[in-house]
Design a protein around this motif. Structure first.
Motif, PDB file in Angstrom:
ATOM      1  N   LEU A 153       0.827  -1.202   0.000  1.00 49.17           N
ATOM      2  CA  LEU A 153       0.000   0.000   0.000  1.00 49.17           C
ATOM      3  C   LEU A 153       0.865   1.257   0.000  1.00 49.17           C
ATOM      4  CD1 LEU A 153      -2.709   1.377   0.014  1.00 49.17           C
ATOM      5  CD2 LEU A 153      -2.826   1.050   2.502  1.00 49.17           C
ATOM      6  N   GLU A 154       1.963   1.248   0.753  1.00 47.42           N
ATOM      7  CA  GLU A 154       2.879   2.397   0.735  1.00 47.42           C
ATOM      8  C   GLU A 154       3.409   2.639  -0.676  1.00 47.42           C
ATOM      9  OE1 GLU A 154       5.993   1.734   3.548  1.00 47.42           O
ATOM     10  OE2 GLU A 154       4.585   1.469   5.206  1.00 47.42           O
ATOM     11  N   LYS A 155       3.789   1.562  -1.359  1.00 44.59           N
ATOM     12  CA  LYS A 155       4.308   1.697  -2.718  1.00 44.59           C
ATOM     13  C   LYS A 155       3.234   2.231  -3.659  1.00 44.59           C
ATOM     14  CE  LYS A 155       7.893  -1.892  -2.484  1.00 44.59           C
ATOM     15  NZ  LYS A 155       8.322  -3.223  -2.985  1.00 44.59           N
ATOM     16  N   LEU A 156       1.995   1.771  -3.490  1.00 46.32           N
ATOM     17  CA  LEU A 156       0.908   2.230  -4.347  1.00 46.32           C
ATOM     18  C   LEU A 156       0.651   3.720  -4.153  1.00 46.32           C
ATOM     19  CD1 LEU A 156      -1.364   1.522  -6.367  1.00 46.32           C
ATOM     20  CD2 LEU A 156      -2.856   1.187  -4.374  1.00 46.32           C
ATOM     21  N   ILE A 157       0.578   4.158  -2.902  1.00 49.64           N
ATOM     22  CA  ILE A 157       0.307   5.568  -2.628  1.00 49.64           C
ATOM     23  C   ILE A 157       1.452   6.441  -3.125  1.00 49.64           C
ATOM     24  CG2 ILE A 157       0.066   7.259  -0.758  1.00 49.64           C
ATOM     25  CD1 ILE A 157      -1.620   5.135   0.714  1.00 49.64           C
ATOM     26  N   SER A 158       2.684   5.994  -2.936  1.00 52.77           N
ATOM     27  CA  SER A 158       3.833   6.738  -3.443  1.00 52.77           C
ATOM     28  C   SER A 158       3.772   6.838  -4.971  1.00 52.77           C
ATOM     29  CB  SER A 158       5.132   6.049  -3.014  1.00 52.77           C
ATOM     30  OG  SER A 158       6.262   6.728  -3.509  1.00 52.77           O
ATOM     31  N   ALA A 159       3.394   5.742  -5.615  1.00 54.28           N
ATOM     32  CA  ALA A 159       3.276   5.759  -7.077  1.00 54.28           C
ATOM     33  C   ALA A 159       2.171   6.701  -7.520  1.00 54.28           C
ATOM     34  CB  ALA A 159       3.015   4.340  -7.592  1.00 54.28           C
ATOM     35  N   TRP A 160       1.046   6.695  -6.797  1.00 48.70           N
ATOM     36  CA  TRP A 160      -0.057   7.601  -7.143  1.00 48.70           C
ATOM     37  C   TRP A 160       0.389   9.061  -7.062  1.00 48.70           C
ATOM     38  CZ3 TRP A 160      -5.850   6.675  -6.002  1.00 48.70           C
ATOM     39  CH2 TRP A 160      -6.256   5.438  -6.520  1.00 48.70           C
ATOM     40  N   LYS A 161       1.193   9.391  -6.077  1.00 45.33           N
ATOM     41  CA  LYS A 161       1.683  10.768  -5.969  1.00 45.33           C
ATOM     42  C   LYS A 161       2.492  11.143  -7.209  1.00 45.33           C
ATOM     43  CE  LYS A 161       2.187  10.775  -0.914  1.00 45.33           C
ATOM     44  NZ  LYS A 161       3.188  10.826   0.174  1.00 45.33           N
ATOM     45  N   ASN A 162       3.416  10.275  -7.578  1.00 36.14           N
ATOM     46  CA  ASN A 162       4.245  10.552  -8.747  1.00 36.14           C
ATOM     47  C   ASN A 162       3.405  10.641 -10.014  1.00 36.14           C
ATOM     48  OD1 ASN A 162       6.714  10.603  -7.330  1.00 36.14           O
ATOM     49  ND2 ASN A 162       6.888   8.378  -7.396  1.00 36.14           N
ATOM     50  N   GLU A 163       2.442   9.745 -10.149  1.00 36.43           N
ATOM     51  CA  GLU A 163       1.604   9.724 -11.351  1.00 36.43           C
ATOM     52  C   GLU A 163       0.667  10.926 -11.396  1.00 36.43           C
ATOM     53  OE1 GLU A 163      -0.240   5.833 -11.545  1.00 36.43           O
ATOM     54  OE2 GLU A 163       1.699   4.907 -11.061  1.00 36.43           O
ATOM     55  N   LEU A 164       0.143  11.332 -10.236  1.00 33.33           N
ATOM     56  CA  LEU A 164      -0.720  12.508 -10.207  1.00 33.33           C
ATOM     57  C   LEU A 164       0.066  13.757 -10.576  1.00 33.33           C
ATOM     58  CD1 LEU A 164      -3.433  13.858  -9.631  1.00 33.33           C
ATOM     59  CD2 LEU A 164      -2.798  13.954  -7.201  1.00 33.33           C
ATOM     60  N   ALA A 165       1.277  13.872 -10.053  1.00 34.93           N
ATOM     61  CA  ALA A 165       2.129  15.009 -10.421  1.00 34.93           C
ATOM     62  C   ALA A 165       2.390  15.007 -11.922  1.00 34.93           C
ATOM     63  CB  ALA A 165       3.440  14.970  -9.642  1.00 34.93           C
ATOM     64  N   GLY A 166       2.598  13.822 -12.493  1.00 34.37           N
ATOM     65  CA  GLY A 166       2.803  13.708 -13.924  1.00 34.37           C
ATOM     66  C   GLY A 166       1.581  14.131 -14.716  1.00 34.37           C
ATOM     67  N   LEU A 167       0.410  13.728 -14.257  1.00 32.32           N
ATOM     68  CA  LEU A 167      -0.830  14.091 -14.942  1.00 32.32           C
ATOM     69  C   LEU A 167      -1.090  15.591 -14.885  1.00 32.32           C
ATOM     70  CD1 LEU A 167      -3.141  11.175 -13.759  1.00 32.32           C
ATOM     71  CD2 LEU A 167      -2.490  11.660 -16.125  1.00 32.32           C
ATOM     72  N   ILE A 168      -0.800  16.194 -13.737  1.00 30.04           N
ATOM     73  CA  ILE A 168      -0.982  17.647 -13.618  1.00 30.04           C
ATOM     74  C   ILE A 168      -0.141  18.366 -14.671  1.00 30.04           C
ATOM     75  CG2 ILE A 168      -0.510  19.634 -12.128  1.00 30.04           C
ATOM     76  CD1 ILE A 168      -1.330  17.840  -9.748  1.00 30.04           C
ATOM     77  N   ALA A 169       1.089  17.890 -14.861  1.00 26.29           N
ATOM     78  CA  ALA A 169       1.957  18.493 -15.875  1.00 26.29           C
ATOM     79  C   ALA A 169       1.439  18.207 -17.283  1.00 26.29           C
ATOM     80  CB  ALA A 169       3.386  17.975 -15.715  1.00 26.29           C
ATOM     81  N   VAL A 170       1.016  16.982 -17.540  1.00 21.31           N
ATOM     82  CA  VAL A 170       0.506  16.603 -18.867  1.00 21.31           C
ATOM     83  C   VAL A 170      -0.690  17.462 -19.267  1.00 21.31           C
ATOM     84  CG1 VAL A 170      -0.768  14.765 -20.064  1.00 21.31           C
ATOM     85  CG2 VAL A 170       1.396  14.247 -18.928  1.00 21.31           C
TER      86      VAL A 170
END
Length: 338
Positions: free
Chosen positions: A293-310
């Motif tokens: 779950l920690e890995k999933l939430i950390s990945a979601w943060k990175n992916e959300l930041a990526g989407l905001i930029a996209v």
């Protein structure tokens, strides 16, 4: 084990049984217009936000699920640990059981022990006595109080309540409780009239919890001797409920069927201050433990930041400016209801 505790464990089991990560919902009918030349860069620091006077690392959080039994104690301990590690908020499941079964306090308090300084929300039903609610808030050192509205679940529940005269008591709770109060649905969506009524008595925060995720009519139907499956489709889609909350000009949380970081982005683009996730995180924990779950939430943060930029944005505040368009079935609902 008490009847209430047994029900808590049944809910956990059935939530896992009916979990469908790919379940189609209104987020699939909402689209965001993406610029091919965004002129942005990915920056996870843009995700940090203040939530009830505390700083958290992301605008999404672990929303209300459980508490009040031995199994839920283990779940809350794990989720509290993950919330602390990832510095995101955590909302406990309904603690109304503590009004009658004080011995179940540990099944909730373990989350605060694991996360002593983080944002922790407690959750009660709208009939919980005010003195008991104040005690729960004090004992759990809560930063905010969720009061859940769950009429459909209660009607579907074999032993559910049949008295929904709640407004006066909610008003008294607002007048006597000195932390932020969030009115929360449980997966059938808040409508505009309800939001308007509660806004007029001083409620400032709403968690819309629309349909599209965990379906408590389905869960209760599985516990029922009679077939009430017809209740499973009477919810208000999350996207429609979010637009209603935005039109009422209130602060709101988007939850109900959030499955991935793109759904989080859509919730924020709809105007939600925060986005709540329940069963996706719970089932990740069930399958892969706290580390998963920690890995999933950390990945979601990175992916959300990526989407905001996209999508050409550089801050959370600018996300509602993203142009949106809807598939015709959802557009028809919006046109009829708003």
């Amino acid at each position: 084990m008490s009847i209430r505790s047994e029900r808590k464990e049944e809910h956990l089991k059935l939530a896992q049984m009916f979990f469908n990560k790919q379940k189609y919902n209104s987020f699939d009918q909402l689209h965001l217009l993406r610029p091919a030349l965004p002129e942005t860069k990915v920056d996870t620091q843009t995700l940090g936000v203040e939530m009830f006077k505390k700083r958290v690392s992301a605008p999404f959080f672990i929303n209300a699920m459980t508490g009040g039994s031995q199994k839920s104690k283990a779940v809350n301990k794990a989720l509290g640990h993950v919330a602390a590690k990832e510095n995101i908020a955590f909302a406990l499941g309904s603690a109304s059981i503590l009004a009658k079964e004080k011995n179940q306090l540990d099944s909730f308090y373990v989350a605060r022990e694991e996360n002593p300084d983080g944002v922790l929300m407690v959750n009660v039903n709208p009939e919980t006595p005010i003195d008991a609610t104040k005690r729960i808030i004090h004992e759990l050192k809560a930063d905010a109080l969720q009061i859940h509205l769950n009429t459909v679940q209660e009607i579907a529940m074999p032993e559910g309540d049949r008295n929904f005269l709640w407004l006066d008591h909610i008003k008294e709770m607002r007048e006597q409780i000195d932390i932020p109060i969030i009115i929360k649905e449980v997966g059938f969506g808040l409508d505009a009239a309800t939001i308007h009524t509660l806004k007029n008595i001083g409620i400032q925060y709403f968690d819309i919890a629309g349909s599209g995720g965990t379906n408590f009519a389905q869960i209760e139907n599985a516990r029922n001797s009679r077939d009430v499956s017809y209740l499973e489709d009477i919810g208000l889609p999350t996207v429609v409920s979010a637009l209603m909350a935005k039109k009422e000009d209130v602060s709101f949380i988007v939850s109900g069927g959030v499955r991935n970081p793109l759904d989080v982005l859509k919730g924020l683009a709809l105007g939600g201050q925060y986005v709540g996730i329940s069963n996706v995180f719970l089932q990740e924990y069930n399958q892969n433990g706290t580390e998963g779950l920690e890995k999933l939430i950390s990945a979601w943060k990175n992916e959300l930041a990526g989407l905001i930029a996209v999508y050409g944005q550089s801050s959370l505040a600018s996300l509602p400016q993203i142009k949106k368009y809807y598939d015709l079935p959802l557009k028809s609902q919006i046109d009829q209801l708003l």
